[in-house]
Write a protein that holds these residues in place. Sequence first.
Motif, PDB file in Angstrom:
ATOM      1  N   ASP A 173       4.614  12.545  -5.649  1.00 59.42           N
ATOM      2  CA  ASP A 173       4.656  11.596  -4.529  1.00 59.42           C
ATOM      3  C   ASP A 173       6.065  11.482  -3.968  1.00 59.42           C
ATOM      4  O   ASP A 173       6.263  11.386  -2.749  1.00 59.42           O
ATOM      5  CB  ASP A 173       4.170  10.217  -4.982  1.00 59.42           C
ATOM      6  CG  ASP A 173       2.666  10.159  -5.161  1.00 59.42           C
ATOM      7  OD1 ASP A 173       1.980  11.120  -4.753  1.00 59.42           O
ATOM      8  OD2 ASP A 173       2.176   9.147  -5.706  1.00 59.42           O
ATOM      9  N   ASN A 176       6.894  14.692  -2.069  1.00 59.73           N
ATOM     10  CA  ASN A 176       6.084  14.705  -0.854  1.00 59.73           C
ATOM     11  C   ASN A 176       6.665  13.770   0.186  1.00 59.73           C
ATOM     12  O   ASN A 176       6.727  14.090   1.387  1.00 59.73           O
ATOM     13  CB  ASN A 176       4.649  14.307  -1.208  1.00 59.73           C
ATOM     14  CG  ASN A 176       3.714  14.400  -0.025  1.00 59.73           C
ATOM     15  OD1 ASN A 176       3.708  13.534   0.841  1.00 59.73           O
ATOM     16  ND2 ASN A 176       2.894  15.450   0.008  1.00 59.73           N
ATOM     17  N   GLN A 177       7.116  12.584  -0.260  1.00 58.41           N
ATOM     18  CA  GLN A 177       7.663  11.613   0.672  1.00 58.41           C
ATOM     19  C   GLN A 177       8.970  12.093   1.294  1.00 58.41           C
ATOM     20  O   GLN A 177       9.241  11.833   2.461  1.00 58.41           O
ATOM     21  CB  GLN A 177       7.883  10.273  -0.026  1.00 58.41           C
ATOM     22  CG  GLN A 177       8.149   9.119   0.920  1.00 58.41           C
ATOM     23  CD  GLN A 177       6.954   8.816   1.806  1.00 58.41           C
ATOM     24  OE1 GLN A 177       5.810   8.920   1.362  1.00 58.41           O
ATOM     25  NE2 GLN A 177       7.206   8.466   3.045  1.00 58.41           N
ATOM     26  N   ARG A 180       8.082  14.322   4.063  1.00 59.15           N
ATOM     27  CA  ARG A 180       7.546  13.579   5.216  1.00 59.15           C
ATOM     28  C   ARG A 180       8.657  12.849   5.969  1.00 59.15           C
ATOM     29  O   ARG A 180       8.598  12.702   7.185  1.00 59.15           O
ATOM     30  CB  ARG A 180       6.464  12.616   4.748  1.00 59.15           C
ATOM     31  CG  ARG A 180       5.210  13.322   4.265  1.00 59.15           C
ATOM     32  CD  ARG A 180       4.137  12.352   3.778  1.00 59.15           C
ATOM     33  NE  ARG A 180       3.061  13.089   3.132  1.00 59.15           N
ATOM     34  CZ  ARG A 180       2.048  13.677   3.768  1.00 59.15           C
ATOM     35  NH1 ARG A 180       1.980  13.580   5.091  1.00 59.15           N
ATOM     36  NH2 ARG A 180       1.121  14.336   3.113  1.00 59.15           N
ATOM     37  N   ALA A 181       9.679  12.387   5.254  1.00 61.68           N
ATOM     38  CA  ALA A 181      10.815  11.762   5.924  1.00 61.68           C
ATOM     39  C   ALA A 181      11.533  12.775   6.821  1.00 61.68           C
ATOM     40  O   ALA A 181      11.928  12.461   7.952  1.00 61.68           O
ATOM     41  CB  ALA A 181      11.782  11.185   4.894  1.00 61.68           C
ATOM     42  N   ASP A 201       2.319   9.252   6.881  1.00 60.25           N
ATOM     43  CA  ASP A 201       1.385   9.078   5.765  1.00 60.25           C
ATOM     44  C   ASP A 201       2.176   8.735   4.507  1.00 60.25           C
ATOM     45  O   ASP A 201       2.403   9.558   3.631  1.00 60.25           O
ATOM     46  CB  ASP A 201       0.573  10.358   5.576  1.00 60.25           C
ATOM     47  CG  ASP A 201      -0.452  10.222   4.461  1.00 60.25           C
ATOM     48  OD1 ASP A 201      -0.747   9.074   4.055  1.00 60.25           O
ATOM     49  OD2 ASP A 201      -0.945  11.260   3.985  1.00 60.25           O
ATOM     50  N   ASP A 202       2.600   7.479   4.427  1.00 61.96           N
ATOM     51  CA  ASP A 202       3.487   7.030   3.358  1.00 61.96           C
ATOM     52  C   ASP A 202       2.775   7.030   2.009  1.00 61.96           C
ATOM     53  O   ASP A 202       1.638   6.581   1.884  1.00 61.96           O
ATOM     54  CB  ASP A 202       3.983   5.623   3.694  1.00 61.96           C
ATOM     55  CG  ASP A 202       4.763   4.997   2.553  1.00 61.96           C
ATOM     56  OD1 ASP A 202       5.858   5.500   2.267  1.00 61.96           O
ATOM     57  OD2 ASP A 202       4.265   4.033   1.953  1.00 61.96           O
ATOM     58  N   ARG A 203       3.472   7.520   0.979  1.00 61.08           N
ATOM     59  CA  ARG A 203       2.912   7.561  -0.373  1.00 61.08           C
ATOM     60  C   ARG A 203       3.620   6.627  -1.351  1.00 61.08           C
ATOM     61  O   ARG A 203       3.154   6.466  -2.482  1.00 61.08           O
ATOM     62  CB  ARG A 203       3.009   8.997  -0.913  1.00 61.08           C
ATOM     63  CG  ARG A 203       2.341  10.049  -0.046  1.00 61.08           C
ATOM     64  CD  ARG A 203       0.837   9.906   0.002  1.00 61.08           C
ATOM     65  NE  ARG A 203       0.220  10.848   0.924  1.00 61.08           N
ATOM     66  CZ  ARG A 203      -0.118  12.103   0.593  1.00 61.08           C
ATOM     67  NH1 ARG A 203       0.118  12.540  -0.629  1.00 61.08           N
ATOM     68  NH2 ARG A 203      -0.679  12.897   1.480  1.00 61.08           N
ATOM     69  N   LEU A 204       4.727   6.027  -0.937  1.00 59.06           N
ATOM     70  CA  LEU A 204       5.527   5.221  -1.860  1.00 59.06           C
ATOM     71  C   LEU A 204       5.292   3.721  -1.717  1.00 59.06           C
ATOM     72  O   LEU A 204       5.555   2.969  -2.655  1.00 59.06           O
ATOM     73  CB  LEU A 204       7.022   5.513  -1.659  1.00 59.06           C
ATOM     74  CG  LEU A 204       7.485   6.943  -1.908  1.00 59.06           C
ATOM     75  CD1 LEU A 204       8.992   7.039  -1.786  1.00 59.06           C
ATOM     76  CD2 LEU A 204       7.018   7.451  -3.259  1.00 59.06           C
ATOM     77  N   HIS A 205       4.828   3.279  -0.555  1.00 58.95           N
ATOM     78  CA  HIS A 205       4.690   1.846  -0.319  1.00 58.95           C
ATOM     79  C   HIS A 205       3.271   1.424   0.057  1.00 58.95           C
ATOM     80  O   HIS A 205       2.704   0.517  -0.550  1.00 58.95           O
ATOM     81  CB  HIS A 205       5.652   1.403   0.801  1.00 58.95           C
ATOM     82  CG  HIS A 205       7.076   1.780   0.574  1.00 58.95           C
ATOM     83  ND1 HIS A 205       7.589   2.989   0.978  1.00 58.95           N
ATOM     84  CD2 HIS A 205       8.094   1.122  -0.036  1.00 58.95           C
ATOM     85  CE1 HIS A 205       8.878   3.052   0.636  1.00 58.95           C
ATOM     86  NE2 HIS A 205       9.203   1.933   0.019  1.00 58.95           N
ATOM     87  N   CYS A 232       0.978   2.842  10.927  1.00 63.29           N
ATOM     88  CA  CYS A 232       1.446   2.461   9.596  1.00 63.29           C
ATOM     89  C   CYS A 232       1.647   0.951   9.554  1.00 63.29           C
ATOM     90  O   CYS A 232       1.574   0.270  10.576  1.00 63.29           O
ATOM     91  CB  CYS A 232       2.763   3.159   9.265  1.00 63.29           C
ATOM     92  SG  CYS A 232       4.121   2.691  10.360  1.00 63.29           S
TER      93      CYS A 232
END
Length: 285
Positions: A173, A176-177, A180-181, A201-205, A232
């Motif tokens: 994650d 991946n994030q 995406r950033a 497509d945020d995976r951390l929050h 989001c």
Amino acid sequence: AALSLKLRADLREGNLPGIVLTAHGEGAADAESAGSDSLVVRAFREGLRVAGGPPGGNGAWRIEVSSMIPAARGLGSSAAAIVAGLLLGASAGRLPTTADQLLALAARLEGHPDNVAAALYGGFTLAVMEPRDVTVRRFRVPEAWIPVLFIAQAESHTADMRAALPGRVPLPDATNQAARAALLATAVLTSDASLLRAAMDDRLHQPYRLPLLPGAAQLIQIAYDIGAAGACLSGAGPSVLAICDSPLTAHSVEKAWNGAGHQGMATRLRFDTAGARLNAAEPRE
């Protein structure tokens, strides 16, 4: 990113020693009840200090705040208050200050530079907090991008939303994030809205916060179903942001959100490109 929701703060000479704060609009009651502990007053003292003003804010000051930014909705109201207070304080001091100095102060007061950088500089900003200062870059806003905001009626507090996050996240994650950033920065730099859905497509929050915010996941899905380029949570929520690349899609998202039966209001905004501005008061007759 900075949106066209504004906070205005005016500094005037007071009648009595001390700092008197009066507030109007969104969050006014909370600001006034906080008194000397309010973010605007604390930031004003810091701005005054760094600009060589009277220690501790000594003097007779009156600060009037008018805000259209709802508090505790994930819209950066605290960042706007901090930036406003710092600018007013710095303007009342004897020494010149730079925007980078004020950003470092603002980031310390806020705890991170993300929102204060956008409030200070406008546009899209990328900010990284270093041990001694903040590295920041501002990017041009793609002309075709239109933000649509669902301002939730319910409140959520940053501390509660942070508590919902795990102490550790899976390595996939995290990696991946990071990708995406980078993709989000590429989308902004190239004005390529087709990259936004994957980039946002945020995976951390969001996976940890959405279950605590009724209706937010549905609003995000509605935006995508209609054709939004990206959607989001706004900040820590509960408000939701969609970015559209046509006026027709933006209108459709706004209409669908307002008709979805959730407590709150959808509105089309603009990305603010000017950032914080300091204007000299007109002389009184």
